[in-house]
Design a protein around this motif. Structure first.
Motif, mmCIF file in Angstrom:
data_model
loop_
_atom_site.group_PDB
_atom_site.id
_atom_site.type_symbol
_atom_site.label_atom_id
_atom_site.label_comp_id
_atom_site.label_asym_id
_atom_site.label_seq_id
_atom_site.Cartn_x
_atom_site.Cartn_y
_atom_site.Cartn_z
ATOM 1 N N THR A 500 0.819 -1.207 0.000
ATOM 2 C CA THR A 500 0.000 0.000 0.000
ATOM 3 C C THR A 500 0.857 1.263 0.000
ATOM 4 O OG1 THR A 500 -0.097 -0.060 2.417
ATOM 5 C CG2 THR A 500 -1.873 -1.148 1.203
ATOM 6 N N ASP A 503 1.096 3.875 -4.752
ATOM 7 C CA ASP A 503 -0.215 3.913 -5.408
ATOM 8 C C ASP A 503 -0.045 3.225 -6.765
ATOM 9 O OD1 ASP A 503 -2.464 4.613 -6.930
ATOM 10 O OD2 ASP A 503 -2.769 6.444 -5.766
ATOM 11 N N MET A 504 -0.567 2.001 -6.864
ATOM 12 C CA MET A 504 -0.355 1.209 -8.074
ATOM 13 C C MET A 504 -1.026 1.854 -9.287
ATOM 14 S SD MET A 504 1.671 -1.170 -7.363
ATOM 15 C CE MET A 504 1.534 -2.140 -8.868
ATOM 16 N N THR A 505 -2.138 2.534 -9.081
ATOM 17 C CA THR A 505 -2.790 3.206 -10.208
ATOM 18 C C THR A 505 -1.881 4.287 -10.777
ATOM 19 O OG1 THR A 505 -4.975 2.782 -9.265
ATOM 20 C CG2 THR A 505 -4.806 4.527 -10.924
ATOM 21 N N GLU A 506 -1.288 5.070 -9.863
ATOM 22 C CA GLU A 506 -0.385 6.126 -10.310
ATOM 23 C C GLU A 506 0.870 5.544 -10.948
ATOM 24 O OE1 GLU A 506 -0.822 9.383 -10.503
ATOM 25 O OE2 GLU A 506 -2.877 9.044 -9.825
ATOM 26 N N ARG A 508 1.150 2.662 -12.538
ATOM 27 C CA ARG A 508 0.810 2.167 -13.880
ATOM 28 C C ARG A 508 0.672 3.326 -14.863
ATOM 29 N NH1 ARG A 508 -2.816 -1.053 -10.718
ATOM 30 N NH2 ARG A 508 -2.063 -3.201 -10.522
ATOM 31 N N ARG A 509 0.075 4.424 -14.383
ATOM 32 C CA ARG A 509 -0.074 5.584 -15.259
ATOM 33 C C ARG A 509 1.297 6.148 -15.651
ATOM 34 N NH1 ARG A 509 -3.272 8.479 -12.255
ATOM 35 N NH2 ARG A 509 -5.176 7.713 -13.217
ATOM 36 N N SER A 512 3.099 3.680 -18.083
ATOM 37 C CA SER A 512 2.443 3.610 -19.405
ATOM 38 C C SER A 512 2.920 4.714 -20.339
ATOM 39 C CB SER A 512 0.926 3.682 -19.250
ATOM 40 O OG SER A 512 0.526 4.973 -18.793
ATOM 41 N N ASP A 521 4.867 -7.417 -10.387
ATOM 42 C CA ASP A 521 4.615 -7.386 -8.942
ATOM 43 C C ASP A 521 4.701 -8.814 -8.389
ATOM 44 O OD1 ASP A 521 3.904 -6.857 -6.382
ATOM 45 O OD2 ASP A 521 2.012 -5.843 -6.862
#
Length: 564
Positions: A500, A503-506, A508-509, A512, A521
């Motif tokens: 945690t 931030d995996m979303t950030e 990945r963004r 990308s 991971d």
């Protein structure tokens, strides 16, 4: 028998008559021959209906008019098609600028109202209307004359139209019947709307039908009309339309400077608008406005068309790209970024000037490395070269009263000089790169010297702060080292659960954005680590990952998030 003889005699008479008309070799009763002759007649008619007088004769009539000579009726017909023609003997002036032009128009109008004005003469006046070039005739008298001509055409067109009648008429009459607004006070609104919507057909069609040249005011007004419509839109809509506007400007380069000026000024007014890469790359081309850094050198004079804040905005875009290019392309070749891109990005808003200095190896790479070739081309006229260090490049940037020099390869240090006490000229074409110029600070001839060893970021930040140079905003802290308390990296490491902490979303963004980079991971599956791989090993991604606490694994050639 008598009937047969009578028919034969009639047939012979018809054949002789047809032959006398020049339609030989055909068979009586077939309409194709008649249609062919009708088409040829129509073609000749249309040609005569828009015939232009001999250019030399028209020029001579215009010259005589400007010299104050009285014109005979034939010369008045000739001069109609030469009203906008620059006359060499009159220092480039045209008939439209003459104080006697209104009297000439009054003569034409009187003839038109009596029904005596030759239709070809009116067509010549129409041609002069479209041939007016606002770039060639910028004086107020010429503009006033052109406006008077437009008003004359608008007033007399109904007379010409009525005189033409309902029968066979010239093509240009048919076009004006459909497109009469082209003689109005807002002649291009219709075409500008269509162009802005991506439909070029209406403007291209009317230009072809009426013989409107590329230098005509029509295109100038249409380009600016489309741009004014776009600039009147909301910030978001205007920015969406920028690619289309640039396409329009590229298709009509004769009116480029006015268009670029409007676009840049409007963009500067956009609230919180980020750098527009497409707009930047277009306007800084050597064939457009050139690099804004060259304004001070008197080379890129077009930048004087816009206020200094607008110039500074684009200069900032160029400086930002130079900073990223230096570390992402040049320093990355030697794996020598060491977090410098992330560090100097904290001061980006304060950088007022940059300059790239290329070593011989980089200059040689432009022949087969497209990325290097594009970089050098973008800096044409602004870059310098190193003569003594083949495998090293340098980067100059000014922040406040200080000029800072970074090199692309260790063990070269970073030097901070007072801009008004430089040991070298900032606009030299060539530097050795040694202690006799750019690295003179090695012997203490500088305001500060930064050596890129562990923890250099904090030492550099402290030295810059002592000189009055501080980060742009409090949030620009990503370049801080992992050993400093409170840094992003320590926040990651001290978090009770690595899963945690990032931030995996950030993440990945972020990844990308770099083609070919991947995330693996393995936490919880025996590997215990979060990995990011980048085959291209780009310095910009490396800086971002370092700021998040990732470390480089030489054996794996990848970035990993350390365990607790």
């Amino acid at each position: 028998m008598l009937a047969v003889q009578a028919f034969a005699k009639l047939s012979g008479s018809l054949t002789a008559a047809i032959s006398s008309m020049g339609i030989g070799g055909g068979t009586f009763g077939y309409p194709a021959l008649v249609e062919k002759q009708a088409a040829e007649s129509a073609r000749l008619f249309q040609g005569y209906a828009k015939a232009r007088p001999n250019k030399e004769d028209a020029y001579a009539a215009a010259l005589a008019f400007l010299r104050g000579q009285a014109l005979d009726p034939w010369q008045r017909d000739l001069i109609a098609s030469a009203l906008a023609l620059p006359i060499r003997e009159a220092k480039g002036a045209c008939v439209l600028s003459s104080p006697k032009f209104d009297a000439l128009l009054a003569t034409y109008e009187a003839e038109a109202r009596r029904g005596d004005l030759w239709r070809l003469t009116w067509h010549g006046l129409l041609a002069s209307y479209f041939e007016f070039n606002p770039d060639a005739h910028k004086d107020a008298h010429s503009m006033k004359g052109w406006s008077s001509l437009r008003e004359f055409l608008a007033r007399t067109w109904p007379l010409v139209d009525r005189q033409a009648g309902a029968g066979t008429v010239p093509d240009w009459v048919m076009v004006l019947r459909r497109e009469s607004e082209i003689l109005s006070e807002r002649p291009v609104d219709k075409y500008a709307r269509a162009y802005l919507a991506g439909d070029t057909a209406p403007a291209d069609s009317v230009a072809a039908d009426l013989g409107i040249p590329q230098s005509s005011w029509f295109w100038h007004a249409m380009v600016l009309g489309a741009i004014r419509r776009a600039t009147a839109e909301s910030d978001a809509e205007f920015r969406r339309l920028i690619p289309r506007l640039l396409q329009l400007v590229q298709s009509k380069p004769a009116f480029r400077d006015d268009a670029v000026e409007h676009i840049l000024v409007r963009y500067h007014g956009c609230k919180g608008a980020p750098a527009d890469e497409r707009l930047r790359d277009f306007v800084v081309q050597p064939t457009v406005w050139k690099n804004p850094k060259l304004k001070a050198a008197g080379i890129a004079t077009a930048w004087s068309r816009v206020p200094d804040p607008v110039w500074s905005m684009v200069l900032g875009w160029v400086n930002e790209r130079n900073l990223k290019d230096f570390f992402d392309i040049l320093a990355a070749r030697n794996k020598a970024d060491e977090g410098r891109l992330a560090f100097w990005s904290n001061y980006l808003k304060q950088i007022t000037w940059t300059r790239l200095v290329f070593g011989a190896d980089t200059m040689a790479l432009k022949t087969h490395n497209a990325e290097i070739r594009d970089l050098i081309a973008r800096e044409e006229g602004a870059y310098a070269e190193l003569t003594a260090k083949r495998d090293v490049d340098a980067f100059m940037m000014q922040i406040g009263p200080y000029l800072i020099i970074e090199f692309s390869k260790k063990p070269n240090a970073c030097y901070v000089y007072q801009a008004d006490e430089l040991p070298f000229e900032p606009y030299e074409r060539y530097y050795s790169g040694g202690t006799n110029d750019l690295a003179a600070g090695y012997y203490g001839k500088c305001a500060a010297r930064v050596v890129h060893r562990d923890g250099w970021e904090w030492r550099a930040a402290d030295e810059l702060s002592s000189l009055g140079i501080r980060p742009d905003t409090s949030e620009a802290k990503r370049a801080q080292p992992v050993t400093q308390a409170g840094s992003h990296a320590n926040m990651v490491q001290q978090h009770p659960a690595n899963r945690t902490a990032v931030d995996m979303t950030e993440l990945r963004r972020l990844v990308s954005k770099f083609h070919g980079a991947t995330i693996t991971d393995k936490r919880g599956t025996g590997g215990g680590r979060l990995w990011v791989s980048d085959p291209s090993q780009r310095a910009l991604l490396a800086a971002e990952l370092k700021s998040l606490g990732f470390k480089w694994a030489e054996s794996r050639q990848g970035w990993y998030l350390p365990e607790n």
